[in-house]
Structures are given as structure tokens and as C-alpha cells.
Scaffold this active site. Sequence first.
Site, short mmCIF file in Angstrom:
data_model
loop_
_atom_site.label_atom_id
_atom_site.label_comp_id
_atom_site.label_asym_id
_atom_site.label_seq_id
_atom_site.Cartn_x
_atom_site.Cartn_y
_atom_site.Cartn_z
N SER A 1 35.58 36.17 27.30
CA SER A 1 36.87 36.16 28.00
C SER A 1 38.00 36.59 27.09
O SER A 1 37.93 36.43 25.87
CB SER A 1 37.16 34.74 28.52
OG SER A 1 38.48 34.64 29.01
N GLU B 1 32.93 35.99 38.33
CA GLU B 1 32.93 35.89 36.86
C GLU B 1 31.70 36.52 36.22
O GLU B 1 31.72 36.81 35.02
CB GLU B 1 33.03 34.41 36.46
CG GLU B 1 33.85 34.17 35.22
CD GLU B 1 35.29 34.62 35.40
OE1 GLU B 1 35.74 35.49 34.62
OE2 GLU B 1 35.96 34.10 36.30
N GLY C 1 46.25 38.51 33.19
CA GLY C 1 46.19 39.96 33.30
C GLY C 1 44.99 40.59 32.62
O GLY C 1 45.06 41.73 32.16
N GLY C 2 43.88 39.84 32.51
CA GLY C 2 42.66 40.41 31.97
C GLY C 2 42.80 40.89 30.54
O GLY C 2 43.27 40.17 29.66
N THR D 1 41.26 31.27 36.44
CA THR D 1 41.01 32.57 37.05
C THR D 1 39.88 32.53 38.08
O THR D 1 39.02 31.64 38.02
CB THR D 1 40.65 33.60 35.97
OG1 THR D 1 40.51 34.89 36.54
CG2 THR D 1 39.36 33.23 35.26
N VAL D 2 39.90 33.49 38.99
CA VAL D 2 38.73 33.83 39.80
C VAL D 2 38.26 35.24 39.43
O VAL D 2 37.48 35.86 40.12
CB VAL D 2 39.02 33.74 41.32
CG1 VAL D 2 39.21 32.29 41.75
CG2 VAL D 2 40.21 34.60 41.72
N ASN D 3 38.79 35.74 38.31
CA ASN D 3 38.49 37.05 37.72
C ASN D 3 39.19 38.18 38.49
O ASN D 3 40.42 38.23 38.47
CB ASN D 3 37.00 37.30 37.60
CG ASN D 3 36.67 38.31 36.51
OD1 ASN D 3 37.50 38.58 35.64
ND2 ASN D 3 35.49 38.88 36.54
N ARG E 1 35.09 27.18 31.82
CA ARG E 1 34.71 28.54 32.21
C ARG E 1 33.49 28.49 33.13
O ARG E 1 32.61 27.62 32.97
CB ARG E 1 34.38 29.33 30.95
CG ARG E 1 33.97 30.79 31.18
CD ARG E 1 35.12 31.67 30.95
NE ARG E 1 34.76 33.07 30.73
CZ ARG E 1 35.25 34.07 31.46
NH1 ARG E 1 36.07 33.81 32.47
NH2 ARG E 1 34.94 35.32 31.18
N THR F 1 43.75 36.36 36.72
CA THR F 1 44.10 35.09 36.08
C THR F 1 45.52 34.62 36.40
O THR F 1 46.36 35.37 36.87
CB THR F 1 43.94 35.10 34.54
OG1 THR F 1 44.84 36.04 33.97
CG2 THR F 1 42.54 35.42 34.13
#
Length: 619
Positions: free
Chosen positions: A476, A445, A497-498, A424-426, A136, A406
Site C-alpha cells: 500500500s 483490494e 489518492g493512491g 479505502t475501498v481502493n 488492511r 482512499t
Amino acid sequence: MKKQSIETPFLKPAEDRITRNKWKIAIGFFISLMAITFICYTIGGKISPQGLNGWKSRVQSDGVVESWGAVVAADDSRCSEIGASVLKDGGHAVDAAVAVALCGGIVNPMASGIGGGGFMVLRSADTSQTQAFDFRETAPAAASQNMYQNNLNDKYNGALAMGIPGEIAGLHEAWLKYGRRPWKALFQPAIRLAKDGFSVAPYLAKSLSVMAPIIMKDPGLRSVYAPNGKVLQAGEMCYNRQLGLSLEAIAEGGPEVFYNGAIGEKLISDVQSGGGIMTMDDMRNYKVKVTDAITVNTMGFTILGMPAPSSGTLGLAMVFNILNGYENANGAKGSLGLHRFIEAMKHMFAYRMNLGDPDFVDISKTESDMLSPSFAEKIRQRIFDNTTFPSEYYLPRWSQIQDHGTSHFCIVDADRNALSLTTTVNYPFGGGVLSPSTGIVLNNEMADFSVPTEVSPDSLPPSPTNFIKPNKRPLSCMTPIIIVKDDQLVGVVGGSGGLSIIPAVMQVFLNHFVLGMKPLDAVQSPRVYHKLMPNIVYYENWTMIDGDHIELSDHRQKFLEERGHVLESQASGGISQLIVQTLKKPIESRKVSYDHKQVLKGMLTAVSDPRKDGKPAAC
């Protein structure tokens, strides 16, 4: 010379007829066999080259493959194929993961890339050890909990929103321990995609369209994704040659080039020019955290996943322990089961905001509670089958962090090493910045941290356990998991998908492993989501890329409304990948022994979520 007859002259007439009949029968059988093969190929699925000679793998449909060998389920078919080719060459699941992750960063740059980070759960077949790789992103050394007090927008947009990227470090850490193929070779497919170009898939095209204002605003993004003054459309070719050159350098020189070399220096220069605070010392000091995976025994299975700062496995444990407490074994079944699931989920989302990075805050009680069946039983006593409640009933203390984006993929190799990885790159395209000198999309992030000044009259206070500190990792929702039964691998699941990830992964698990749905049905079945605040059940109602429509049934909508739920449809949701290993009869399963430990090899079924462009691959 007279040509000799193929008939045998010394056969009697009766014997001659019998022989002719035998030939007819043989020819008829051959024609029938070919017809069956053709039908299997065109209707039942494509038979692999190994097919009739020890059938090994089959494409069941666009979203499903079956194999006795090895499988990859990614959210882009090209990445799945790349991973499968690595496995076919004898690669470990980790080798395939390196190639698949790098591919994803090229063809789905809105979701992942080497400018981001993530989590990986890896189970070794020979030892049954399951490790959690935490790569992370971390807060820069110059970061502080009040750094956004003058401009909250900087937390989400621009170079100041960037955390120290961990993807390259995480992939390399796992490769050092398990890799079989050369590091450099694993980069080549992604390098070709970046330099030679790739066709824009519909899902990326949709994201480009939605994010067009952001893309057109940033010179780096615009040069790659809108080279002719407008964002690329589906089917058009996309090139990121600068990223291809960066990948070539990292392939040749290893992570050192990224974290303590030329590529890192170029990246830091671009970040600082854009107002960011990252330094080369931040890059050099980045460390991957490797621990044992969290173990959750519930629903008759052992679920292995990530510890905090991931809240996914802990959240899953809390919800499943609540559902597991119902006396009826079908407590999660039907419309009533859906109501119970939603209620359990609301309690979980209220409680999970007490989590944070355990290296910086004491979250031991929260972790213990979320894993505890007795704590779950106390919560279950507050759930009623005939009603729901306002948000405050669930005792939330802190506002939710609603992470985004993500990419997720699952891999099982020929030895039954299993891997679940979310990266992810958020937010889509991270902070909306692409480093011109490296081609790397910068993550945002830092948006996943809570900050003291982010308050409003209609929201709860921010969570102190998730406040920014130098080198800290933000909370996260990522939920990569591996599922085991009787010490044998039975499944790999994860999602993107957050905030939708945790509900999506839980529903896929319940659909297949508890309710008995077939793998594709388990993934494709319409889902529900909840954020606790607002107190709304969001249900899927959307047409997927392949044309199929997903919508919660009218019956279930009515059932939930009768219990007081407020419903709202949405044409979006989590994207989940799933691999299932079927061990119907262990005696018929193939067995491999590792130091007196038997590993069963059953049929692998891999599913890529049809909500996106993904297709699985096998070898």
C-alpha cells in the site's frame, strides 16, 4: 409621583462634566469593542461561543480552524463536525475516529466504507506510546497467486477482486482499548445520514459522473446512486437505507454481527452470487494487526508511521534521509530543492517495490535500507543538481502497483491524543459492486497485489514479494503519520489518492515543518508527482472546487525542463489533511502532567485540503 432623575443632584458642575465624560468614554469603548468583535467575526473568523470568555476556537477560513481544545480535519465538513461533537462530549480521539470513518463511508462511498480497510497511527498523550493499527484487507483463504491468470480483469472488477474487509474490526480494536463513549452512540450520525439521506457534495458528484458506466452496470450501485435512471447530481439527496440498517445491527451487536453473524452472512451470500470466493470462515478468521509504529528521526523531527505492507513511512524516510544529507540546511528549498526531491522520489519508487507483507516474505533488508541514513547517502551520491536520467538509471526491478482512491482524516483531542487514519475501498467504488442485502460497497483490494501473469513488453516484471497468498495483505501507499519534537506533539498528516499519497504527504511536511509555510499554504501549495515509469513529472494545474487555481509556477517548470525533466500537467492529485500544534513558548503553553510526564498544549491548527469538499472542525 415625579420620576427621579438618573443624574446625581449633589455633584458639582465640574464633577458632573467629568462623570458625563466618563460615561461617554465607557460607552465609546463598549461600541468599539463590539465593532472589533464584529470585524473579527466577519473578516478574521467566527468567534466560538467561548470566544471572548477565554477564546478557545476560531474558524480562520473555510479550510482552516484554530483551537486550544480539540480538532478534526476530514475530507468532508459533515464528518469533521461529527467528530468534533464526539470530542466535545468528552470522547477520546478514537471515539471521534469511529464516527468520522463511518460518516466518510456514507458521504464519500467512492473512497471508503465498512466494505474496505486501512491503517491508523495513534499516539497516546499520557504514555507517548505510538501504535500502528493495520486493518488492511486480506486475501481470502481460497486465493492464490495464479487466480487471475485466465482473466486479469477479475483482479480489478467484480466480487472476485474483494479482500476480507477490516475497517469495522480495526475501529473496534482501537475503541476497546481507548474508547470512552458507547460504541452504539458513535454509529448514530452515520445511520442518520444513510437512512434520512444526505446532500451530494460536488466531489462525490464528480466521481459519480466519471464512474457512471460502472454505476449503471451494477444493480446495487444503480439503486442507490442513480435511483431515477441517471447518476445523482450535486445538491440532490442520496439514501442508502440498507446500509443504515446494517450499521444499526453492528452498532447494537458489535463486530460479531459483521464477522460472524447476520450482516456477514448476507454480505458473503452477495459476494458469492457475484462470483467471489470469500467465505464466513474468512470473515471469522480476520485479525487486526497492532504493533509499535515505525520511528523515523530526520529533519530535526521524529516521524511516527506505519510499517509494511504500507510503503508510505518507509518511502518518506528514504527520501527525507536523502535530502537531509545535503550540507546546506536549505537542501530542500526552492527550485533546486524541488529537483532534488523529484530525483530522491524516483529512487524511492524504484526501491519500494521490494516490499510486501512481512508476515509472508522477508523484507528486513529492504526496510533497513529505506530507514538507513548511510544507504540514503549512497543514493544521494547518484543525484546531480544539473540533470535527471532515464528510468533505468534508478535501477527499478519490478513494476509499480498503482493503488487508487482512499480517504484520510486527522484528529487531536483535548488531552493531545493524536490520530492519523487512512481508509479505502481502493478504486472508486471498489470493484464496482454494491451488496444489495447490506448496502455495502465491495472493495477491490486484490488489485493491489502483483500477479505473475500481469506482464507486457513495455513494463517491468511483477514483484514476487507482493504475490498473492491466502490471508496476505497487499502493498500500500497509504501514509498516515504523526510528528513529534522534543517528545511533544507538533503535527498530524496523511493523504488520499493512491500512488499520489506519498508525494503529497512528503510535500506537505516539507512545506510546513522544513520550509516554514503556514499550514494552509503548506497544504494548498501546488505539488509534483512521479511514477518512475513513465519518466514524467506530473505537476498540478487545476481549478479546485472553491474556485482557486493551483499550478506550478512557470519559473519552476522552466527550471525542471532545463535539467531534462519531461513535464505534464494534470487536473488531479493527492488530497491531504494536516493538523499542527504550535508551541512557540513552552512556558506559555498549557501543561498537563501524566505520572510526572508533562504534556504541552499549544494552539491547534487544522487544515482540510481545498482540493476536495473537506473542512475541518474544532471544539
